[in-house]
Enzyme design. Structure first.
Site, PDB file in Angstrom:
ATOM      1  N   SER A   6     143.209 151.465 146.941  1.00  0.00           N
ATOM      2  CA  SER A   6     142.296 150.611 146.581  1.00  0.00           C
ATOM      3  C   SER A   6     141.315 150.102 145.232  1.00  0.00           C
ATOM      4  O   SER A   6     141.717 151.538 144.811  1.00  0.00           O
ATOM      5  CB  SER A   6     140.989 150.345 147.822  1.00  0.00           C
ATOM      6  OG  SER A   6     140.570 149.143 147.441  1.00  0.00           O
ATOM      7  N   THR A   7     140.250 149.946 145.035  1.00  0.00           N
ATOM      8  CA  THR A   7     139.321 150.137 143.871  1.00  0.00           C
ATOM      9  C   THR A   7     137.721 149.486 144.329  1.00  0.00           C
ATOM     10  O   THR A   7     138.175 148.987 144.845  1.00  0.00           O
ATOM     11  CB  THR A   7     139.702 149.217 142.561  1.00  0.00           C
ATOM     12  OG1 THR A   7     141.013 149.263 142.523  1.00  0.00           O
ATOM     13  CG2 THR A   7     138.782 149.417 141.334  1.00  0.00           C
ATOM     14  N   ALA A   8     137.070 150.440 143.927  1.00  0.00           N
ATOM     15  CA  ALA A   8     135.215 150.479 143.840  1.00  0.00           C
ATOM     16  C   ALA A   8     134.690 150.353 142.288  1.00  0.00           C
ATOM     17  O   ALA A   8     135.534 151.548 142.125  1.00  0.00           O
ATOM     18  CB  ALA A   8     134.966 150.780 145.055  1.00  0.00           C
ATOM     19  N   GLY A 135     143.096 152.033 141.700  1.00  0.00           N
ATOM     20  CA  GLY A 135     142.639 150.954 140.154  1.00  0.00           C
ATOM     21  C   GLY A 135     141.449 151.700 138.553  1.00  0.00           C
ATOM     22  O   GLY A 135     141.582 151.006 138.176  1.00  0.00           O
ATOM     23  N   SER A 174     144.977 147.005 145.056  1.00  0.00           N
ATOM     24  CA  SER A 174     144.213 146.399 144.847  1.00  0.00           C
ATOM     25  C   SER A 174     143.910 144.577 145.241  1.00  0.00           C
ATOM     26  O   SER A 174     144.636 144.170 144.673  1.00  0.00           O
ATOM     27  CB  SER A 174     142.899 146.549 143.509  1.00  0.00           C
ATOM     28  OG  SER A 174     142.427 148.433 144.099  1.00  0.00           O
TER      29      SER A 174
END
EC number: 3.4.25.1
Length: 196
Positions: A6-8, A135, A174
């Site tokens: 995932s990406t944050a 990501g 993502s």
């Protein structure tokens, strides 16, 4: 350590703090869900991250309970720095069975926006912008190229969205929409979802 799925992204501006994350939940190349929310309001703060989804949810519940306990016991609000330090201590306590999550934590104290980045073992970094997860390399490139302390909250929101969309184009873990949490300088929290 492998990259966490995932990406944050988090951005600190003069007008507030913005946290954003993509909704795709995947493990080992398999997409389990396209609607996993990874950015949450907690009291006057925001938390988000990348990694194991259950661990991020557990950390959110633990922090929510600990912040409420602190404020009831001490009869005063906890500062953003103290709440981030509390999260750091909780992560370090579990160092032998860690929460497999990279965490972004933000809030506003007395009109001062703050953003903190934590790794699974509780390292605590104060930063102006950050990207975590698989990501992050793509997202941080967009942030570094376009971030300015003079950005408004609206411009920061657009930059957050742009960086997350760029990561979704290049990172298979993502995508599937974006959650945005904005905390303005006056402490108002706004959450929104944007489809892909």
């Amino acid at each position: 350590m492998e990259e966490l799925p995932s990406t944050a992204v988090g951005i600190r501006l003069q007008d507030g703090v913005i946290l954003g994350a993509v909704r795709r939940l995947s493990y080992g190349g398999y997409v389990l869900s396209k609607s996993a929310k990874k950015v949450f309001p907690i009291s006057r703060f925001g938390i988000g991250g990348a990694g194991l989804f259950g661990d991020l949810q557990a950390l959110t519940r633990i922090m929510n309970a600990n912040i409420k306990y602190y404020e009831l016991y001490n009869n005063r609000p906890i500062s953003t720095r103290a709440a981030a330090k509390l999260l750091s201590i909780i992560l370090y306590q579990y160092k032998y069975m860690p929460f497999i999550s990279e965490v972004l934590f933000g809030g506003v104290d007395n009109g001062e926006p703050q953003l903190y980045v934590l790794d699974p073992l509780g390292s605590l970094l104060d930063d102006i912008y950050a990207a975590v997860g698989s990501g992050a390399r793509v997202a941080i490139g967009v942030l570094e190229a376009e971030y300015s302390e003079k950005l408004t909250l609206t411009q920061g929101r657009e930059l957050t969205i742009k960086s997350l969309r760029a990561s979704a184009e290049r990172d298979v873990t993502s995508g599937d929409g974006i959650d945005i949490l904005t905390i303005s300088k006056d402490g108002k929290i706004n959450t929104e979802f944007l489809s892909s």
